[in-house]
Design a protein around this motif. Sequence first.
Motif, PDB file in Angstrom:
ATOM      1  N   SER A 281       1.310 -13.511  25.156  1.00  0.00           N
ATOM      2  CA  SER A 281      -0.079 -13.487  25.758  1.00  0.00           C
ATOM      3  C   SER A 281      -0.233 -11.896  26.190  1.00  0.00           C
ATOM      4  N   ASP A 282      -1.621 -11.678  26.392  1.00  0.00           N
ATOM      5  CA  ASP A 282      -1.952 -10.381  26.647  1.00  0.00           C
ATOM      6  C   ASP A 282      -1.272  -9.860  28.029  1.00  0.00           C
ATOM      7  N   ILE A 283      -0.386  -8.860  28.414  1.00  0.00           N
ATOM      8  CA  ILE A 283       0.100  -8.832  29.745  1.00  0.00           C
ATOM      9  C   ILE A 283      -0.355  -7.313  30.292  1.00  0.00           C
ATOM     10  N   SER A 284      -1.445  -6.856  29.267  1.00  0.00           N
ATOM     11  CA  SER A 284      -2.119  -5.395  29.682  1.00  0.00           C
ATOM     12  C   SER A 284      -2.434  -5.352  31.341  1.00  0.00           C
ATOM     13  N   SER A 285      -2.447  -6.497  31.918  1.00  0.00           N
ATOM     14  CA  SER A 285      -2.991  -6.299  33.428  1.00  0.00           C
ATOM     15  C   SER A 285      -1.970  -6.005  34.286  1.00  0.00           C
ATOM     16  N   LEU A 286      -0.655  -6.261  34.001  1.00  0.00           N
ATOM     17  CA  LEU A 286       0.451  -5.997  34.813  1.00  0.00           C
ATOM     18  C   LEU A 286       0.370  -4.276  35.180  1.00  0.00           C
ATOM     19  N   ARG A 287       0.521  -4.048  36.480  1.00  0.00           N
ATOM     20  CA  ARG A 287       0.622  -2.905  37.103  1.00  0.00           C
ATOM     21  C   ARG A 287       1.736  -2.358  37.343  1.00  0.00           C
ATOM     22  N   VAL A 288       2.665  -3.364  37.974  1.00  0.00           N
ATOM     23  CA  VAL A 288       4.028  -3.127  38.360  1.00  0.00           C
ATOM     24  C   VAL A 288       4.931  -4.319  38.062  1.00  0.00           C
ATOM     25  N   CYS A 289       5.891  -3.852  37.512  1.00  0.00           N
ATOM     26  CA  CYS A 289       6.815  -5.091  37.294  1.00  0.00           C
ATOM     27  C   CYS A 289       8.280  -4.535  37.877  1.00  0.00           C
ATOM     28  N   ALA A 290       8.990  -5.415  38.389  1.00  0.00           N
ATOM     29  CA  ALA A 290      10.145  -5.204  39.266  1.00  0.00           C
ATOM     30  C   ALA A 290      11.267  -5.907  38.876  1.00  0.00           C
ATOM     31  N   GLY A 291      12.871  -5.489  39.122  1.00  0.00           N
ATOM     32  CA  GLY A 291      13.629  -6.040  38.569  1.00  0.00           C
ATOM     33  C   GLY A 291      14.923  -5.768  39.439  1.00  0.00           C
ATOM     34  N   GLY A 292      15.727  -6.514  39.638  1.00  0.00           N
ATOM     35  CA  GLY A 292      16.903  -6.317  40.746  1.00  0.00           C
ATOM     36  C   GLY A 292      17.626  -7.665  40.675  1.00  0.00           C
ATOM     37  N   GLY A 293      18.850  -7.699  41.195  1.00  0.00           N
ATOM     38  CA  GLY A 293      19.469  -8.736  41.517  1.00  0.00           C
ATOM     39  C   GLY A 293      20.758  -8.792  40.374  1.00  0.00           C
ATOM     40  N   GLU A 294      20.767  -7.856  39.723  1.00  0.00           N
ATOM     41  CA  GLU A 294      21.940  -7.884  38.707  1.00  0.00           C
ATOM     42  C   GLU A 294      22.305  -6.675  38.149  1.00  0.00           C
ATOM     43  N   LYS A 295      23.355  -6.286  37.542  1.00  0.00           N
ATOM     44  CA  LYS A 295      23.512  -5.088  36.793  1.00  0.00           C
ATOM     45  C   LYS A 295      22.490  -4.876  35.563  1.00  0.00           C
ATOM     46  N   LEU A 296      22.081  -3.566  35.724  1.00  0.00           N
ATOM     47  CA  LEU A 296      21.098  -3.241  34.768  1.00  0.00           C
ATOM     48  C   LEU A 296      21.711  -2.475  33.774  1.00  0.00           C
ATOM     49  N   ASN A 297      21.131  -2.472  32.522  1.00  0.00           N
ATOM     50  CA  ASN A 297      21.697  -1.510  31.382  1.00  0.00           C
ATOM     51  C   ASN A 297      20.542  -0.868  30.651  1.00  0.00           C
ATOM     52  N   GLN A 298      20.865   0.411  30.023  1.00  0.00           N
ATOM     53  CA  GLN A 298      19.706   1.200  29.670  1.00  0.00           C
ATOM     54  C   GLN A 298      19.081   0.518  28.443  1.00  0.00           C
ATOM     55  N   ASP A 299      19.891  -0.285  27.591  1.00  0.00           N
ATOM     56  CA  ASP A 299      19.226  -1.168  26.581  1.00  0.00           C
ATOM     57  C   ASP A 299      18.148  -1.928  26.999  1.00  0.00           C
TER      58      ASP A 299
END
Length: 509
Positions: free
Chosen positions: A281-299
Amino acid sequence: MIKSMNIAWWVQRWAELTPDKAAILFEEQTISYQVLCRRADRTSCWLQSIGIEKGDRVAAMLNNCPEFLDLFLACARLGAIFVPINFRITSVELDYFIKNCRPRLFVHGDAFADAVNALELESYLPPMMVAVVGEAQFNGRMFDFVEETKNFDGKRAFLTRSLGPADPEEPQVIMYTSGTTGKPKGAVLSHRKTFFNCLNADIFFKLHFSDIMLIFLPLFHSGGLFIQAAPIFYKGATIVLHRKFDPITIYRDIEKYRVTKFLGVPTVYRELLKVDPEKRSDISSLRVCAGGGEKLNQDLIKKCAEAGLAFRQIMGQTETSILLWASEDDPLKKPGTVGRPVFHAEVSILDERGRAAKPGETGEIVVRGSIMMKEYWQDPVKTEETIKNGFLRTGDLARMDEDGFFYLKGRAGDMYISGGENVYPAEVEKILKLHPDIEDVAVIGMADETWGETGHAFVIVSSGASLTQADVIAMCQGKLAKYKWPKKVTFKSQFPRTSLGKIRKGDLS
């Protein structure tokens, strides 16, 4: 009396200022701040009617639902200590939690009746009251939570002074986190900690009164309760509450409610990316997404940005909540960074001698300030090991560059994170060693495409015995939550060890 540090008072103030503002949107149900305040009041009155007093523990094993938040707010109002319990655990683990915190009241959802019924709750000392949310076979020992609280609708708790707290360091929540000893530890979190955590989240999320925050992370975790729900109530904004994670429903509700703020572990983002573009669906309303809790990678960071889910990273733990954060652009400028310290905390890296590490030197991340837990519940030994000279030792090893950005180097204690859940190998090893044919075992985290990391158990079988992978994994049945089960088992004749006889887990393969 410091009312401003009590989350129940925040809800009451918003109920007075903006009574019709939506506080919670849940399964086609809209709960305004005025209604939420009334629900918290009637829950407080019911708790008082059954004898719950300041300092008593109230444990809750519930899915994400309004009743969870009713209890959370009511306990804060009365000064009772709220104990959220992970509903993914087994009856063996539940037994430990209850005997450790000794709640006066235990509230559980009907979906978890099997785990609860496996315990002889009537034999627990001190005696404990039990209430159920949902459909259940009620007997003389159990309350129907929804029906009981309805009887107090329109009433307010008579201990108005309890909206204090008299001391901001009074405990508000005991939140359990696994320990390297194999036994979970109850982190005691104060009203002050919740308040300053909300101030940090306010800055991190750029929160506004008009924000809509979608929450599907379990409220029994710090991420759902203290990084999302509590800051939203502080700001007078709105929560879209999901009972569980479903990627299609998430896309649908982001568009339907014009969600502006969002938090998920990397596993969640991977699942969202798997949804066919035409089904999103349309997610253009999102202003901030946050991520954490695991190892992150550039891909993953790159793919999320391309899909309109560019996120800022957070790192923290139950004992402190958010410690470090990085903006959407920081990983591009500083590949591999987990960010810089939050505003309301002193976060440092100390070397083995307890001195501040120089830029580029590896040491342990420590924190001092109002976001620290008070202690581990009834565990002075572990408390003393964790809090030294006023600093809380996180167990995470990192280095810092000259610009103040942190880079993880490893975890003391070998903890790994599977699907956003902390897993401590010592806890799994303890269970596997109960098998009479297992001579020794070592568990480490290994990369997993779906869950980020899963367990890999290395096993030495007793002389003359024969075991299969299925035999080893079967030991976890009924003793450990399924996310803690090792996904792979490798049999070894011996382990690489240090001169002191300790297993060199880094050399296992």
